[in-house]
Design a protein around this motif. Structure first.
Motif, PDB file in Angstrom:
ATOM      1  N   ASP A 107     -12.153  -8.539  15.966  1.00  0.00           N
ATOM      2  CA  ASP A 107     -13.208  -8.450  14.966  1.00  0.00           C
ATOM      3  C   ASP A 107     -13.534  -6.975  14.748  1.00  0.00           C
ATOM      4  O   ASP A 107     -13.888  -6.268  15.703  1.00  0.00           O
ATOM      5  N   PRO A 108     -13.412  -6.448  13.530  1.00  0.00           N
ATOM      6  CA  PRO A 108     -13.688  -5.024  13.282  1.00  0.00           C
ATOM      7  C   PRO A 108     -15.060  -4.578  13.777  1.00  0.00           C
ATOM      8  O   PRO A 108     -15.236  -3.424  14.188  1.00  0.00           O
ATOM      9  N   ALA A 109     -16.033  -5.474  13.766  1.00  0.00           N
ATOM     10  CA  ALA A 109     -17.375  -5.108  14.221  1.00  0.00           C
ATOM     11  C   ALA A 109     -17.388  -4.772  15.710  1.00  0.00           C
ATOM     12  O   ALA A 109     -18.228  -3.979  16.166  1.00  0.00           O
ATOM     13  N   ASP A 110     -16.447  -5.335  16.456  1.00  0.00           N
ATOM     14  CA  ASP A 110     -16.402  -5.080  17.891  1.00  0.00           C
ATOM     15  C   ASP A 110     -15.961  -3.655  18.218  1.00  0.00           C
ATOM     16  O   ASP A 110     -16.182  -3.172  19.327  1.00  0.00           O
ATOM     17  N   LEU A 111     -15.336  -2.990  17.262  1.00  0.00           N
ATOM     18  CA  LEU A 111     -14.833  -1.646  17.510  1.00  0.00           C
ATOM     19  C   LEU A 111     -15.952  -0.642  17.735  1.00  0.00           C
ATOM     20  O   LEU A 111     -15.765   0.376  18.397  1.00  0.00           O
ATOM     21  N   GLN A 112     -17.111  -0.876  17.152  1.00  0.00           N
ATOM     22  CA  GLN A 112     -18.223   0.063  17.269  1.00  0.00           C
ATOM     23  C   GLN A 112     -19.380  -0.485  18.100  1.00  0.00           C
ATOM     24  O   GLN A 112     -20.397   0.183  18.249  1.00  0.00           O
ATOM     25  N   HIS A 143     -22.011  -1.722  20.912  1.00  0.00           N
ATOM     26  CA  HIS A 143     -22.526  -1.336  22.228  1.00  0.00           C
ATOM     27  C   HIS A 143     -23.199  -2.555  22.836  1.00  0.00           C
ATOM     28  O   HIS A 143     -24.165  -3.060  22.258  1.00  0.00           O
ATOM     29  N   PRO A 144     -22.788  -3.032  24.008  1.00  0.00           N
ATOM     30  CA  PRO A 144     -21.552  -2.647  24.699  1.00  0.00           C
ATOM     31  C   PRO A 144     -20.333  -3.276  24.039  1.00  0.00           C
ATOM     32  O   PRO A 144     -20.476  -4.181  23.225  1.00  0.00           O
ATOM     33  N   PRO A 145     -19.139  -2.818  24.391  1.00  0.00           N
ATOM     34  CA  PRO A 145     -17.929  -3.413  23.812  1.00  0.00           C
ATOM     35  C   PRO A 145     -17.754  -4.844  24.320  1.00  0.00           C
ATOM     36  O   PRO A 145     -18.415  -5.247  25.290  1.00  0.00           O
ATOM     37  N   PRO A 146     -16.883  -5.611  23.691  1.00  0.00           N
ATOM     38  CA  PRO A 146     -16.725  -7.015  24.071  1.00  0.00           C
ATOM     39  C   PRO A 146     -16.449  -7.238  25.554  1.00  0.00           C
ATOM     40  O   PRO A 146     -16.953  -8.179  26.147  1.00  0.00           O
ATOM     41  N   TRP A 147     -15.686  -6.361  26.157  1.00  0.00           N
ATOM     42  CA  TRP A 147     -15.312  -6.578  27.552  1.00  0.00           C
ATOM     43  C   TRP A 147     -16.454  -6.287  28.521  1.00  0.00           C
ATOM     44  O   TRP A 147     -16.353  -6.578  29.714  1.00  0.00           O
ATOM     45  N   LEU A 148     -17.570  -5.726  28.015  1.00  0.00           N
ATOM     46  CA  LEU A 148     -18.751  -5.504  28.848  1.00  0.00           C
ATOM     47  C   LEU A 148     -19.924  -6.374  28.409  1.00  0.00           C
ATOM     48  O   LEU A 148     -21.038  -6.190  28.873  1.00  0.00           O
ATOM     49  N   ARG A 149     -19.644  -7.296  27.498  1.00  0.00           N
ATOM     50  CA  ARG A 149     -20.719  -8.116  26.967  1.00  0.00           C
ATOM     51  C   ARG A 149     -20.946  -9.341  27.854  1.00  0.00           C
ATOM     52  O   ARG A 149     -20.008  -9.932  28.355  1.00  0.00           O
ATOM     53  N   THR A 150     -22.210  -9.693  28.030  1.00  0.00           N
ATOM     54  CA  THR A 150     -22.540 -10.864  28.823  1.00  0.00           C
ATOM     55  C   THR A 150     -23.736 -11.574  28.217  1.00  0.00           C
ATOM     56  O   THR A 150     -24.646 -10.934  27.674  1.00  0.00           O
ATOM     57  N   ALA A 151     -23.727 -12.887  28.299  1.00  0.00           N
ATOM     58  CA  ALA A 151     -24.853 -13.665  27.763  1.00  0.00           C
ATOM     59  C   ALA A 151     -26.065 -13.581  28.674  1.00  0.00           C
ATOM     60  O   ALA A 151     -27.197 -13.772  28.239  1.00  0.00           O
ATOM     61  N   PHE A 207      -6.168   4.148  23.883  1.00  0.00           N
ATOM     62  CA  PHE A 207      -7.189   3.143  24.178  1.00  0.00           C
ATOM     63  C   PHE A 207      -8.368   3.153  23.212  1.00  0.00           C
ATOM     64  O   PHE A 207      -9.059   2.143  23.074  1.00  0.00           O
ATOM     65  N   ASP A 208      -8.609   4.273  22.547  1.00  0.00           N
ATOM     66  CA  ASP A 208      -9.758   4.348  21.641  1.00  0.00           C
ATOM     67  C   ASP A 208      -9.309   4.434  20.186  1.00  0.00           C
ATOM     68  O   ASP A 208      -9.708   3.623  19.350  1.00  0.00           O
ATOM     69  N   ASP A 209      -8.468   5.400  19.872  1.00  0.00           N
ATOM     70  CA  ASP A 209      -8.003   5.536  18.490  1.00  0.00           C
ATOM     71  C   ASP A 209      -7.073   4.401  18.080  1.00  0.00           C
ATOM     72  O   ASP A 209      -7.143   3.904  16.949  1.00  0.00           O
TER      73      ASP A 209
END
Length: 239
Positions: A178-183, A185-193, A165-167
Motif C-alpha cells: 500500500d503506497p500509504a505504508d511507505l510514509q 509512522h510507525p511502518p507496517p512491520w512495527l505496527r500493533t493493535a 531498503f528505503d529508496d
C-alpha cells in the motif's frame, strides 16, 4: 592488403550490432526496468530482438553477463572530488554520499544481484581508483589507515543499505504494498493493535511524516559526526 584494420559495422539491416560492452549496458538497463529475477539470457535476447545464441558470442553465460553489467556500472561512477581540509570535508562527504546514492538509484537491482550471485562490484579500474581515493580522504581527515579503510567500507554500506531498503520500495513499489505504508509512522512491520506497554511506538503516530531525503541526511550526518569524533582521537590510536 591494406594496413587498415577492418571494423565491425555499427548497424546491420537498420539494427545496431552487438558488442560485449553494449550487451552489458543492455543488461544493466534491463535490471532497472524488470528487476534481478527477470534477467536471463533468453529474456535479454528477446528485449534486444536477437536470439539467445547471438548473446553467447559476447558473454559466456548469465554469470558472465552479470559481470559485464557490473563492470559497466562501476565505470559509470564518477563521484565529486573530496577535499579533506577542516573547512570542507564534512560537506564534501555529504556530497559524495548523495552522489553515490544517486548512482545506485540510477541502476536499481545491481547491488542485490551482485550480492546474490557473488559478483564483486570492485574490479573496474574506475571503481578501484574511487575506493582508493575515498580511503585516502579519510586518512587525510585524521583517521588511521585501518580506520580509513573501515570508514570507506561503512560509507558504501550506509548508502547501499539505504538505497536497497528505503529508496528501493519507493522507487519500485511492490504490487502488494500500500503506497500509504511507505510514509507511515510507525511502518507496517512495527505496527500493533495493542500499544499498551509500548509508549514510544504509540507516540510515533503523532509525528509528521518525513521523506527519504530527510532520513538519508540524518544517516549521513550521524556517520559524519562519528568520523569527526574518531578523527579527533586518531593521533592516539595505533590500529
Amino acid at each position: 592488403m591494406s594496413g587498415t584494420t577492418r571494423q565491425r559495422p555499427t548497424h546491420r539491416k537498420g539494427r545496431a550490432t552487438l558488442t560485449r560492452q553494449g550487451v552489458g549496458e543492455a543488461a544493466l538497463a534491463f535490471l532497472g526496468r524488470h528487476g534481478p529475477a527477470a534477467l536471463t539470457m533468453r529474456s535479454l535476447a528477446a528485449e534486444l530482438g536477437v536470439s539467445s545464441r547471438a548473446l553467447y558470442n559476447y558473454v559466456d553465460d548469465r554469470r558472465d553477463l552479470i559481470t559485464v553489467a557490473a563492470e559497466v556500472f562501476q565505470a559509470a561512477w564518477r563521484p565529486p572530488a573530496l577535499d579533506p581540509s577542516a573547512e570542507a570535508w564534512r560537506a564534501d562527504l555529504r556530497s559524495f554520499c548523495a552522489d553515490l546514492r544517486a548512482h545506485y538509484r540510477r541502476h536499481p537491482g545491481m547491488a542485490t544481484l551482485a550480492l546474490s550471485e557473488n559478483i564483486t562490484l570492485a574490479t573496474h579500474p574506475v571503481m578501484l581508483r574511487n575506493v582508493d581515493a575515498l580511503i585516502g580522504f579519510f586518512e587525510a581527515v585524521g583517521l588511521t589507515l585501518a580506520d580509513a579503510y573501515r570508514a570507506c567500507m561503512e560509507t558504501i554500506r550506509l548508502v547501499v543499505g539505504f538505497v536497497e531498503f528505503d529508496d528501493g520500495p519507493r522507487d519500485r513499489p511492490p504490487a502488494t504494498l500500500d503506497p500509504a505504508d511507505l510514509q507511515a509512522h510507525p511502518p507496517p512491520w512495527l505496527r500493533t493493535a495493542d500499544a499498551d506497554g509500548l509508549p514510544h511506538l504509540a507516540r510515533l503516530a503523532e509525528l509528521a511524516q518525513d521523506d527519504a531525503d530527510t532520513r538519508f541526511a540524518f544517516s549521513v550526518d550521524v556517520f559524519t559526526a562519528g568520523i569527526a569524533a574518531r578523527a579527533a582521537d586518531g593521533p592516539r590510536r595505533t590500529k
